[in-house]
Design a protein around this motif. Structure first.
Motif, PDB file in Angstrom:
ATOM      1  N   TYR A 148       0.738  -1.265   0.101  1.00 24.15           N
ATOM      2  CA  TYR A 148      -0.159   0.010   0.025  1.00 24.15           C
ATOM      3  C   TYR A 148       1.011   1.125   0.074  1.00 24.15           C
ATOM      4  CZ  TYR A 148       0.746  -1.367   4.903  1.00 24.15           C
ATOM      5  OH  TYR A 148       0.963  -1.766   6.180  1.00 24.15           O
ATOM      6  N   GLY A 149       2.035   1.327  -0.546  1.00 30.52           N
ATOM      7  CA  GLY A 149       2.901   2.524  -0.611  1.00 30.52           C
ATOM      8  C   GLY A 149       4.287   2.299   0.247  1.00 30.52           C
ATOM      9  N   GLU A 150       5.038   3.224   0.200  1.00 30.86           N
ATOM     10  CA  GLU A 150       6.143   3.376   0.974  1.00 30.86           C
ATOM     11  C   GLU A 150       5.996   3.872   2.411  1.00 30.86           C
ATOM     12  OE1 GLU A 150       8.898   5.881  -1.361  1.00 30.86           O
ATOM     13  OE2 GLU A 150       9.177   4.033  -2.687  1.00 30.86           O
ATOM     14  N   VAL A 151       6.436   3.201   3.256  1.00 34.67           N
ATOM     15  CA  VAL A 151       6.322   3.728   4.540  1.00 34.67           C
ATOM     16  C   VAL A 151       7.697   4.110   5.280  1.00 34.67           C
ATOM     17  CG1 VAL A 151       5.711   2.963   7.143  1.00 34.67           C
ATOM     18  CG2 VAL A 151       4.406   1.831   4.911  1.00 34.67           C
ATOM     19  N   THR A 152       7.616   5.322   5.530  1.00 38.00           N
ATOM     20  CA  THR A 152       8.777   6.057   6.181  1.00 38.00           C
ATOM     21  C   THR A 152       8.719   6.070   7.622  1.00 38.00           C
ATOM     22  OG1 THR A 152       9.277   7.246   4.286  1.00 38.00           O
ATOM     23  CG2 THR A 152      10.321   8.157   5.895  1.00 38.00           C
ATOM     24  N   TYR A 153       9.509   5.524   8.154  1.00 34.72           N
ATOM     25  CA  TYR A 153       9.899   5.623   9.816  1.00 34.72           C
ATOM     26  C   TYR A 153      10.855   5.678  10.667  1.00 34.72           C
ATOM     27  CZ  TYR A 153      11.158   0.812   9.027  1.00 34.72           C
ATOM     28  OH  TYR A 153      11.797  -0.347   8.713  1.00 34.72           O
ATOM     29  N   GLN A 154      11.194   6.028  11.754  1.00 33.38           N
ATOM     30  CA  GLN A 154      12.265   5.995  12.449  1.00 33.38           C
ATOM     31  C   GLN A 154      12.545   4.793  13.296  1.00 33.38           C
ATOM     32  OE1 GLN A 154      14.360   9.059  12.519  1.00 33.38           O
ATOM     33  NE2 GLN A 154      13.218  10.486  11.533  1.00 33.38           N
ATOM     34  N   ARG A 155      13.712   4.473  13.545  1.00 26.98           N
ATOM     35  CA  ARG A 155      13.892   3.469  14.193  1.00 26.98           C
ATOM     36  C   ARG A 155      15.342   3.510  14.752  1.00 26.98           C
ATOM     37  NH1 ARG A 155      17.005   3.338   9.840  1.00 26.98           N
ATOM     38  NH2 ARG A 155      17.760   1.172   8.720  1.00 26.98           N
ATOM     39  N   MET A 156      15.504   2.957  16.036  1.00 29.33           N
ATOM     40  CA  MET A 156      16.743   3.377  16.682  1.00 29.33           C
ATOM     41  C   MET A 156      18.155   2.424  16.303  1.00 29.33           C
ATOM     42  SD  MET A 156      16.342   5.502  18.913  1.00 29.33           S
ATOM     43  CE  MET A 156      14.750   6.432  19.706  1.00 29.33           C
ATOM     44  N   VAL A 157      19.197   3.109  16.324  1.00 32.86           N
ATOM     45  CA  VAL A 157      20.419   2.215  16.229  1.00 32.86           C
ATOM     46  C   VAL A 157      21.314   2.024  17.040  1.00 32.86           C
ATOM     47  CG1 VAL A 157      21.574   4.490  15.284  1.00 32.86           C
ATOM     48  CG2 VAL A 157      22.546   2.199  14.285  1.00 32.86           C
ATOM     49  N   TYR A 158      22.065   0.966  17.343  1.00 36.95           N
ATOM     50  CA  TYR A 158      22.694   0.584  18.685  1.00 36.95           C
ATOM     51  C   TYR A 158      24.127  -0.007  17.970  1.00 36.95           C
ATOM     52  CZ  TYR A 158      17.974   0.249  20.131  1.00 36.95           C
ATOM     53  OH  TYR A 158      16.625   0.568  20.555  1.00 36.95           O
ATOM     54  N   GLU A 159      24.752   0.635  19.118  1.00 37.06           N
ATOM     55  CA  GLU A 159      26.505   0.413  18.834  1.00 37.06           C
ATOM     56  C   GLU A 159      26.674  -1.039  19.645  1.00 37.06           C
ATOM     57  OE1 GLU A 159      30.074   3.293  19.018  1.00 37.06           O
ATOM     58  OE2 GLU A 159      30.030   2.241  20.876  1.00 37.06           O
ATOM     59  N   VAL A 160      27.493  -1.831  19.242  1.00 38.22           N
ATOM     60  CA  VAL A 160      27.833  -3.255  19.735  1.00 38.22           C
ATOM     61  C   VAL A 160      29.145  -3.481  19.492  1.00 38.22           C
ATOM     62  CG1 VAL A 160      27.579  -5.768  19.640  1.00 38.22           C
ATOM     63  CG2 VAL A 160      25.162  -4.176  19.319  1.00 38.22           C
ATOM     64  N   ILE A 161      29.819  -3.778  20.769  1.00 37.13           N
ATOM     65  CA  ILE A 161      31.506  -3.728  20.466  1.00 37.13           C
ATOM     66  C   ILE A 161      31.563  -5.133  20.683  1.00 37.13           C
ATOM     67  CG2 ILE A 161      33.539  -3.298  21.731  1.00 37.13           C
ATOM     68  CD1 ILE A 161      32.326  -0.762  22.848  1.00 37.13           C
ATOM     69  N   GLU A 162      32.262  -5.844  19.820  1.00 39.19           N
ATOM     70  CA  GLU A 162      32.460  -7.134  19.855  1.00 39.19           C
ATOM     71  C   GLU A 162      33.655  -7.499  20.740  1.00 39.19           C
ATOM     72  OE1 GLU A 162      30.606  -9.038  18.395  1.00 39.19           O
ATOM     73  OE2 GLU A 162      29.768  -7.817  16.833  1.00 39.19           O
ATOM     74  N   GLU A 163      33.738  -8.920  20.701  1.00 36.18           N
ATOM     75  CA  GLU A 163      34.797  -9.552  21.897  1.00 36.18           C
ATOM     76  C   GLU A 163      36.260  -8.882  21.580  1.00 36.18           C
ATOM     77  OE1 GLU A 163      34.540 -13.653  22.412  1.00 36.18           O
ATOM     78  OE2 GLU A 163      32.488 -13.471  23.384  1.00 36.18           O
ATOM     79  N   ASP A 164      36.579  -8.964  20.135  1.00 33.63           N
ATOM     80  CA  ASP A 164      37.861  -8.380  19.743  1.00 33.63           C
ATOM     81  C   ASP A 164      38.179  -6.935  19.707  1.00 33.63           C
ATOM     82  OD1 ASP A 164      36.027  -7.839  17.507  1.00 33.63           O
ATOM     83  OD2 ASP A 164      37.277  -8.881  16.035  1.00 33.63           O
TER      84      ASP A 164
END
Length: 476
Positions: A66-82
């Motif tokens: 039913y069309g393009e849906v523009t929305y906001q979502r959160m981005v998260y920083e992840v620090i790996e073991e290395d």
């Protein structure tokens, strides 16, 4: 008369229909935006805060039916073991949008169904018209390649599992009918130059356990399985066997019968216990192409119908010796070699002395020879004709999707996208919150109770133009 009356009141019915459709789609987009953003907030609150460090919101757009849906979502920083850093969107991972890009499952299914009949450009146009949004031919291509790659990888996994003896189908049948053939399609410039050839062969294989009557003189293949793709003979045989084994319990099959046109690679896809039958269409076609005299053609075809195989070879030898034209002699010699290489299959399977068990209830055992029709319906109709040419990768992906369609399993192409991604309790909770906050029609047991006055999602802002006329006609 009615049309002119409607025009005097403001809009034609066609315009009314378009306006209502656009309005409903707008409401759907607004509702979806609200739902996704609220669900993202739930994910944010429930996340492991030590692992996922909130870095703010980012905007994106997903294409829906039913069309393009523009929305906001959160981005998260992840620090790996290395110690390396990576950034993730929990909502995107939940939606599994990384598989085909920002395309909803329903939208992907529309594209898959469309591409089996239409070109990429035509499919993009039709879907854009249906959904009220714009998707380019390249956008369709990208989705199909992503899904085709998924099917290809699943095939490789299935083949490896089959080699380990882990694949066994549930269907137990006494006889398994199989057919195989190939069709050459044009290659695109890059692959054409690399391989130094204009065309390449897509191999096609089918298997089924009999014929079921569907009407007067009409029959359908039962439990049909279809595979296709650019493959070497060994690779094709391994995958073909894996797909067959996934559907049928091969330990319970007492007889396998292969109908094919006799190409060298096809001989490699059968074992010693498989009964081979030379495809009647190709067997007779060779006579029509290689014997130029009508009387001789008819004589050979009649001997084949009467199953006088030794007489066929005797007649061909005599006919060759009677010729004086070198080209005609060469053609007959090629026909003799073709028949010699496939001597075991010149008789139909029913005349090869097989002790076949009775067919399962409701099924019949009939003459084989459906491969030419399947070559057309599976590959040639969509990929061969016109000025179409294909890359190895793109052609292989589409061939596998077409094979899924012919097997009646087109849904498997997007099945991975069908797994539930939203928790049911949270979905119900969000539905309630959004409907309540919007004062939208409330759900009462078996349906919605109308009318409900108040704010309606999608009607924010000044009411004017087409929306104003639409509301006026609706009685508001």
């Amino acid at each position: 008369m009615m049309n002119s009356m409607i025009k005097e009141n403001g809009v034609t019915f066609k315009e009314l229909e378009k306006n209502i459709y656009a309005w409903v789609c707008q409401i759907g987009r607004e509702f979806t935006k609200e739902f996704l953003e609220r669900y993202d907030r739930m994910l944010m609150e429930d996340r492991d805060k030590k692992k996922y460090r909130n870095k703010g919101a980012r905007q994106t757009t997903v294409k829906t039916v039913y069309g393009e849906v523009t929305y906001q979502r959160m981005v998260y920083e992840v620090i790996e073991e290395d110690g390396t850093k990576r950034f993730v969107y929990l909502l995107d991972e939940t939606l599994e949008l990384d598989h085909v890009g920002l395309i909803s499952t329903n939208m992907a299914e529309l594209l898959v169904k469309g591409i089996t009949e239409l070109s990429y450009r035509e499919c993009a146009t039709k879907v854009s018209e249906m959904t009220g949004q714009t998707i380019s031919a390249m956008g369709v291509w990208n989705v199909i390649q992503a899904l085709g790659e998924k099917v290809y990888n699943e095939e490789a996994t299935l083949t490896e599992e089959y080699k380990k003896g882990h694949v066994k189908g549930e269907k137990e049948v006494p006889v398994l009918f199989e057919e195989a053939d190939g069709v050459y399609i044009k290659l695109q410039g890059k692959d054409r130059k690399k391989e130094k050839q204009d065309k390449a062969e897509i191999k096609i294989g089918i298997a089924y356990d009999g014929w079921r009557k569907t009407g007067p003189e009409r029959y359908a293949l039962e439990n049909k399985v279809v595979v296709a793709g650019f493959s070497k003979a060994k690779e094709f045989q391994e995958y073909r066997e894996a797909v067959i084994a996934q559907e049928f319990n091969l330990d319970e099959v007492s007889q396998r019968i292969l109908n094919a046109e006799g190409a060298s690679w096809i001989k490699k896809v059968k074992d010693k216990s498989t009964c081979f039958q030379l495809d009647p269409f190709h067997r007779n076609k060779a006579v029509k192409e290689k014997i130029h005299e009508r009387t001789a053609r008819e004589a050979v075809l009649e001997l084949l119908r009467e199953e006088e195989i030794e007489e066929v070879f005797r007649y061909l030898e005599i006919y060759r010796n009677s010729l004086s034209d070198d080209d005609e002699i060469q053609d007959v010699e090629e026909l003799i070699r073709y028949y010699e290489n496939n001597r075991e299959g010149l008789l139909p399977y029913q005349s090869q002395g097989l002790d076949l068990p009775e067919p399962p209830e409701g099924l019949e055992y009939r003459n084989m020879g459906t491969m030419e029709n399947h070559v057309w319906s599976v590959i040639a109709k969509r990929m061969k004709h016109g000025h179409r040419s294909w890359s190895r990768r793109g052609g292989n992906h589409l061939a596998k999707i077409l094979a899924k369609k012919c097997s009646g399993k087109l849904y498997e192409v997007t099945e991975r996208l069908r797994s539930p991604v939203f928790e049911e309790e949270k979905v119900e909770e969000l539905y309630g919150e959004i409907l309540m906050s919007a004062k939208a029609p409330k759900k009462e047991e078996k349906g919605y109770e109308y009318p409900v006055m108040g704010h309606v999602v999608g009607l924010d802002g000044k009411i004017q133009g087409e929306r104003k006329r639409l509301l006026h006609m609706a009685g508001y």
